[in-house]
Structures are given as structure tokens and as C-alpha cells.
Design an enzyme around this catalytic site. Structure first.
Site, PDB file in Angstrom:
ATOM      1  CE  LYS A  94      -4.052  -2.113   0.296  1.00  0.00           C
ATOM      2  NZ  LYS A  94      -5.053  -2.045  -0.774  1.00  0.00           N
ATOM      3  CD  GLU A 116     -10.394   3.832   0.504  1.00  0.00           C
ATOM      4  OE1 GLU A 116     -10.645   5.042   0.299  1.00  0.00           O
ATOM      5  OE2 GLU A 116      -9.525   3.206  -0.127  1.00  0.00           O
ATOM      6  CB  SER A 380       0.017  -8.068  -1.016  1.00  0.00           C
ATOM      7  OG  SER A 380      -0.842  -8.836  -0.200  1.00  0.00           O
TER       8      SER A 380
HETATM    9  C1  LIG Z   1      -1.540  -6.930   2.657  1.00  0.00           C
HETATM   10  C2  LIG Z   1      -2.689  -6.628   1.769  1.00  0.00           C
HETATM   11  N1  LIG Z   1      -2.820  -7.316   0.627  1.00  0.00           N
HETATM   12  C3  LIG Z   1      -3.861  -7.091  -0.208  1.00  0.00           C
HETATM   13  C4  LIG Z   1      -4.842  -6.164   0.092  1.00  0.00           C
HETATM   14  C5  LIG Z   1      -5.985  -6.013  -0.855  1.00  0.00           C
HETATM   15  O1  LIG Z   1      -5.964  -4.830  -1.583  1.00  0.00           O
HETATM   16  P1  LIG Z   1      -5.613  -4.789  -3.123  1.00  0.00           P
HETATM   17  O2  LIG Z   1      -6.501  -5.800  -3.800  1.00  0.00           O
HETATM   18  O3  LIG Z   1      -5.902  -3.414  -3.537  1.00  0.00           O
HETATM   19  O4  LIG Z   1      -4.187  -5.143  -3.293  1.00  0.00           O
HETATM   20  C6  LIG Z   1      -4.738  -5.413   1.268  1.00  0.00           C
HETATM   21  C7  LIG Z   1      -5.762  -4.419   1.590  1.00  0.00           C
HETATM   22  O5  LIG Z   1      -5.906  -3.900   2.627  1.00  0.00           O
HETATM   23  C8  LIG Z   1      -3.638  -5.661   2.122  1.00  0.00           C
HETATM   24  O6  LIG Z   1      -3.501  -4.990   3.269  1.00  0.00           O
END
Ligand SMILES: Cc1ncc(COP(=O)(O)O)c(C=O)c1O
Lengths: 413, 250
Positions: A94, A116, A380
Site C-alpha cells: 500500500k 478509507e 502483498s
Molecule cells: C496486505 C494486503 N494485501 C492485499 C490487500 C488487498 O488490496 P488490493 O486488492 O488493492 O491489493 C490489502 C488491503 O488492505 C492488504 O492490506
């Protein structure tokens, strides 16, 4: 230098039939203004240099590409490589988006930021960049998410953000996004809306993709350098879709499978798989797949992971699905949890529950591909924020009496 | 749509008692009515309309039933009726079917809060085909180019957003209203300009007419009145608002 932009949305901000701008008139001018600022910034070498320096010195890029050897061995299939966004500053991808949008807000002369957050990772990233650039941060978060992502609530406070609890609906990401957008409609002349995913009205899905594409650009180059080849498949979890589109985008024109993993929830009626189980509708400013009933009313969602617990999905994913360029599949809460534990025990990495969905699917894909294959997974984020949710569901993981347990047996019902 | 000006447009949320409320508003002096067709996530709306929409949905309201309510209102009052909703609701119904059924139920115009002119191609043809006026909005934040586009595209009237923000009663109107009226008038000299968002008092209505607008839309404040006192209170409230129109006509 920024890589040249490919696969731009059309002039109306559409990816095929999806995207656009479905917002009240009051914010249309701000979207026009943002769109112009984005194009200007992307063409400006100063912006590129600023981003590069921040990536290197502040975010900690590039993030490692890591061969998960024990997981690979245990699965007995293709090599599983992890793109380690969990090691970026604040612990998730993020921050890539938040840093870029903070620079844009500064260019726009806007000193107040609204955002948000679901998992709290985007809220923390927003609070972080606002502290770094001296901006005011106001973060909307559903009460249920505040409960289940407690550590991130505390972090946002320490970083000086104002947290606005949202009680409407189920108190999750959709409700927080409603309130953030309503705040922005009222404050648009002084406030930048720092959306946290590749969703929302044009130019946000495009902007967020471009800011997150650093994940895929790095990973692609690292993969070629380390293995001399491209992966057979790239796997990422999809909430709104920002880490997935950022990882997928640089592989769009390669002969590589793109696999987006949606939240399968309890594996039956309760889930948050917008592409797998939704219909084409409008939510939060763009046309895409939405979990809505036959009358267009948005439905309640469920996922163990707050970041995936969202009834919509970014419009470019809808387009990639429609054209068949990417495949979207669900993984259940239980399978994500199983993958969560395996990564803890086999690799010494506590992944975010969101990312655990991608790990679960990567294991399946690795088995399908067999030992000659290579799978790249977007890790992620890290899972520190989730330990409370895991304990709540499974009890305390005390292992003192049971050293070196078998990972398979470790899964608590 | 034959909109009598100066106009006083009252908003009622689709519900079983909407016809009774509509009658009360018209008795009080409303010259047209908006009927809210509820949507689960109304981004342009503040707490009052959100609450009313949720109550309506919880009571089982559907778009189809809302159009039946519209027909019931049409049978009881003789003022233009204007459904107001969101893009997702129209999209799920199908733009063509929605406009056809709305026209059959007595709708003369339509407002879709989150579908700006750029996104309304399909909806516009569907509305035009059955004689429904598709109304667009202009806001104090709108740039001159956008005001021209929205004003020229708007049919029936142009909706002037009188406050930067979501719907909800306010003490004061945006001080840019006179300028917005002037710019919009230049872009659409023959279309009535009706202002809404935040309007709750006769003084607001008078100030808008003074600024050159052709009328006012009152929504959240009217819902608040209904919540407290039902149809009688609504009629009295509208009567009070309508005094601002009469001073202007006289
Ligand atoms: C670690 C992590 N992965 C994935 C996501 C999902 O978001 P996005 O689909 O935008 O990557 C989030 C959302 O809060 C997150 O904190």
C-alpha cells in the site's frame, strides 16, 4: 525514468466496458484536475526522480524476490518465488501508492488527505506519508475492521492520523469507502482523496496501477536475472485489486498466466468474490463486477481478511476477466489460513491473511505445473496485524510441548 | 416536462405512505415532486436520506414497487413527478425498461445522482425515447466547460447544487450561487434552473430566487419534518416554504 505507459484506459477512463466516472457532479472537476496532474507528473523527470529516491531511501525498494525453497519442496511442484512487498516500509504494498499520491497532493496544493482502510494497511501507509510530507490525514475505517485489525488502529494513532470510525452497514471496507467519498465530496476544494486500491472513478484505477506497477517491473527484471526466464504463472490476491494489477501489469504482453485470487469466504454463500460471484454494476464511481442483488443493491460480504472483504473490484480486472487475459479464482478462509500457517512454519514468514489467499492458490498452481514450472506470487503484506484474528479463530498457538510439528497436522479446525 | 416556475419541488422517499405524503406536500404548495428510489450506498446523500433509504429497503422496497408507488402518487396529485435514484439501480433494471416503466407510471423527468452527462448516453436515449426528461446537475465546483456541457445536455431543468457536499439541511447556501445561476443561464437560456442540497427554510428559497434561480428542491429537511410529525407537519412545513414563492410572484 518511468517505464512508458502501456494499456491506457480510453479517453472516458474505460478499460473495455469497465471503469468510467460515476460520481456526483461536485467532484467531477477534482477528477479532471487530478487527471491533468497525473499526466503532467508522469511526464516530469523531477517526479520520477523524487519517486525513485523515496522508493530507495524511504520505502526500502527494491523489495527482494525470494525463492521459497522449503515451501516449494513441500508442495512438490513448480518453484514458488515470492515478491516480498511485506518487507516494504509499513509492511505492505500500500505504501507504493500512498507515496505517489502524496506527491501528487502536494503538486495539487492540497494539504488535507482523506482515505478509507479495511485491513488498516492503507490507513497506516496514508498516515505514514502524511507524517512524512506534513499533510493532515483523516482515515475512515469500519468498526468491525477496527476490532479485527487492532494493531493498525494503534499505528495510525501514533503516526498522527485522525481515525473516523464507521458504524454503517457491516462496518467494513465498503462502508469506510462510502464515508471517505462523502467527506471528499464536502471537502473537495482543499482535500485529496487518497484511494487505497485500483478502484474508484477515473483516473484512480489507472493512477494506482501505474504507482503499483513498480512491483511487477521489479519482479520481472529480478526473475529474468535470477532464473533467466519468465514465470509460467503470476499469482496475486484481489481485494480492490491494486497489488494484483501492479504485479500483473508488466507481464500483460508476455506469455504468462495471470491468476487473481478472490476471497472465497466460507466456501459457500458467504464470500467476497466479486468477479466469481457478482454482476456488472456501478460501485464507488466505476462500472465493474459487484456483489449486488438483482435490484442493484450491494450485498454483504464475508472474508477472514479485512483487505479482501469488499463487494467490488477494480475495473481493469473486470476487463482482464472479460477478455480472458487473466483468470480469477476463489480461495476459502480455511485454505488461506492453512497457507498462512505453512508459510510461517516452512519459511519463517508471517504473511498477511490477504496474501495468504495468493499463497494457497500458488501451491495449487505449482502442483499443476510440476517441477519444471515457475510460479511468482505477490506476497502483498506481512501478517503482524492478523495475529489477533488468527488467535480468535484458532486459539493460542502454544507449541512448547510439541516441537517441530508437521505443518499438515498443525492446522487447527 | 411542464415545470411551473417559480418551482418548489419536494422529495419523498418511496414507501407505502409516500402517496399520502405526496398529497400533503402538494396541498402545502409543492409544484412538483421527487420520488427517491432507494439505493444501498447513496454516495451523494447525507445521513437523513441514507436513513430514509435504508428504512425503505428494510421494509422490502424494490425499484419495481417504487414505480407502483409513483403510479399511485400520479393518481392522486396533478404535479410533475420525478424519480431520483442511482446508476446501479437503473443499470440492474435495464435503462430502457426502467425508462419505459417509469414513463408508464407517470414520471416526466429523471435524476440519477451519480451518472454525469459523459456516462449517460444509453440512459439519455432510453429516456428520450419515452418522453422522459433526463436532468443533469451543475455544482459550485463545476468548471465553465462542464457547466456548458451539463446545462446543454439537461432536459426539463438544470439541477443547481446549492452546497458543496452531500445532501442534508444546512444553515447557509454556497455564496457562489448567483455566479452559478448566471453561468448556467448563459449556457441554457431556455431551461429552468432549480437549486437543491441543503435547503431547509423559506429564507433559503427566497435567496435562491433572488439569486436568479427558478425554484428550489427540498429533500432532507422535509424528511426530517416527516420523521417528527408525519403528513400534517409536512403540509404545514411546505406551506411555510411556499410563502417565499408567493412574495416573488406578487
Ligand atoms: C496486505 C494486503 N494485501 C492485499 C490487500 C488487498 O488490496 P488490493 O486488492 O488493492 O491489493 C490489502 C488491503 O488492505 C492488504 O492490506
Amino acid at each position: 525514468m518511468r517505464p512508458a505507459v502501456t494499456h491506457r484506459p480510453d479517453a472516458r477512463g474505460r478499460f473495455g466496458a469497465f471503469g468510467g466516472r460515476f460520481v456526483p457532479e461536485t467532484v467531477m472537476a477534482a477528477l479532471d484536475e487530478l487527471e491533468a496532474a497525473v499526466e503532467e507528473a508522469f511526464a516530469d523527470p523531477t517526479f520520477a526522480a523524487e519517486m525513485e529516491a523515496l522508493h530507495r531511501d524511504y520505502v526500502g525498494r527494491q523489495t527482494p524476490l525470494y525463492l521459497a525453497e522449503r515451501l516449494t519442496e513441500d508442495v512438490g511442484g513448480a518453484q514458488i518465488w515470492l515478491k516480498r512487498e511485506d518487507l516494504a516500509h509499513t509492511g505492505a504494498h500500500k505504501i507504493n501508492n500512498a507515496v505517489g499520491q502524496a506527491l501528487l497532493a502536494r503538486r495539487l496544493g492540497k494539504r488535507r488527505i482523506v482515505a478509507e482502510t479495511g485491513a488498516g494497511q492503507h490507513g497506516v501507509a496514508t498516515a505514514t506519508v502524511c507524517a512524512r510530507f506534513g499533510l493532515e490525514a483523516v482515515v475512515y475505517m469500519g468498526e468491525e475492521d477496527m476490532r479485527r485489525q487492532r494493531p493498525n488502529v494503534v499505528r495510525m494513532g501514533l503516526l498522527g492520523a485522525t481515525l473516523m470510525p464507521v458504524t454503517a452497514g457491516a462496518g467494513t471496507l465498503k462502508d469506510a469507502m462510502n464515508e471517505a467519498i462523502r467527506d471528499w465530496i464536502a471537502s473537495v476544494e482543499t482535500t485529496h482523496y487518497l484511494i487505497g486500491s485500483a478502484a474508484g472513478p477515473h483516473p484512480y484505477p489507472y493512477l494506482v496501477r501505474e504507482l503499483q506497477a513498480v512491483i511487477g517491473h521489479e519482479a520481472r527484471a529480478q526473475m529474468l536475472e535470477r532464473t533467466g526466464r519468465l514465470p509460467d504463472a503470476v499469482v496475486a490476491c484481489v481485494g480492490g485489486g491494486s497489488n494484483a494489477i501492479g504485479l500483473f501489469h508488466p507481464f500483460r504482453d508476455d506469455d504468462v498466466r495471470l491468476v487473481g485470487v478472490e476471497a472465497g469466504g466460507d466456501g459457500a454463500a458467504l464470500h467476497a468474490a466479486s468477479i466469481g460471484g457478482g454482476r456488472v454494476s456501478v460501485l464507488h464511481g466505476s462500472r465493474s463486477y459487484v456483489l449486488a442483488d438483482e435490484h442493484g443493491q450491494v450485498e454483504e460480504t464475508h472474508s477472514i481478511s479485512a483487505g479482501l472483504d469488499y463487494p467490488g473490484v477494480g475495473p481493469e480486472h473486470a476487463h482482464l476477466h472479460e477478455t480472458g487475459r487473466a483468470e480469477y479464482v476463489p480461495e476459502s478462509d480455511d485454505d488461506a489460513l492453512r497457507a498462512f500457517h505453512r508459510l510461517c512454519l516452512l519459511e519463517g514468514i508471517i504473511p498477511a491473511l490477504e496474501s495468504s489467499h495468493a499463497i494457497a492458490r500458488a501451491e495449487r498452481v505449482a502442483r499443476e505445473l510440476g517441477p519444471d514450472g515457475v510460479v511468482l506470487v505477490g506476497l502483498s503484506g506481512r501478517g503482524d496485524k492478523d495475529v489477533g484474528s488468527v488467535i480468535e479463530r484458532e486459539g493460542h498457538p502454544l507449541r512448547a510441548v510439541e516441537p517441530n510439528p508437521e505443518p499438515e497436522r498443525e492446522v487447527v479446525q | 416536462m411542464k415545470l411551473r416556475t417559480p418551482a418548489l419541488i419536494l422529495y419523498v422517499m418511496a414507501s407505502d405512505d409516500a402517496p399520502e405524503l405526496a398529497e400533503a406536500a402538494v396541498r402545502g404548495g409543492a409544484t412538483a415532486l421527487e420520488l427517491g428510489i432507494p439505493y444501498s450506498d447513496p454516495l451523494a446523500d447525507g445521513p437523513t436520506i441514507q436513513r430514509a433509504a435504508q428504512r425503505s429497503l428494510d421494509a422490502g422496497m424494490t425499484p419495481r414497487r417504487a414505480l407502483e408507488v409513483l403510479a399511485e402518487i400520479d393518481a392522486r396529485v396533478d404535479v410533475p413527478l420525478i424519480p431520483m435514484t442511482y446508476g446501479a439501480v437503473v443499470e440492474a433494471y435495464g435503462a430502457e425498461a426502467f425508462c419505459r416503466d417509469a414513463a408508464a407510471a407517470g414520471a416526466e423527468a429523471l435524476i440519477v445522482a451519480d451518472v454525469p452527462p459523459e456516462e449517460s448516453g444509453e440512459l439519455r436515449s432510453a429516456a428520450t425515447a419515452v418522453g422522459i426528461d433526463l436532468v443533469h446537475l451543475v455544482a459550485p465546483t463545476s468548471r465553465p466547460e462542464r457547466i456548458s456541457v451539463a446545462a446543454a445536455a439537461s432536459r426539463g431543468f438544470v439541477y443547481l447544487v446549492a452546497a458543496v457536499g452531500t445532501t442534508g439541511a444546512r444553515d447557509t447556501l454556497d455564496e457562489r450561487m448567483a455566479g452559478l445561476v448566471e453561468q448556467t443561464r448563459a449556457a441554457a437560456p431556455d431551461t429552468p434552473l432549480i437549486a437543491g442540497f441543503g435547503i431547509s427554510r423559506p429564507e433559503h428559497v427566497a435567496a435562491l430566487l433572488e439569486a436568479g434561480a427558478d425554484g428550489a428542491i427540498v429533500a432532507s429537511a422535509a424528511l426530517d419534518v416527516v420523521e417528527r410529525g408525519g403528513p400534517e407537519a409536512l403540509e404545514a412545513y411546505v406551506r411555510e416554504l411556499a410563502t417565499a414563492l408567493r412574495t416573488r410572484v406578487a
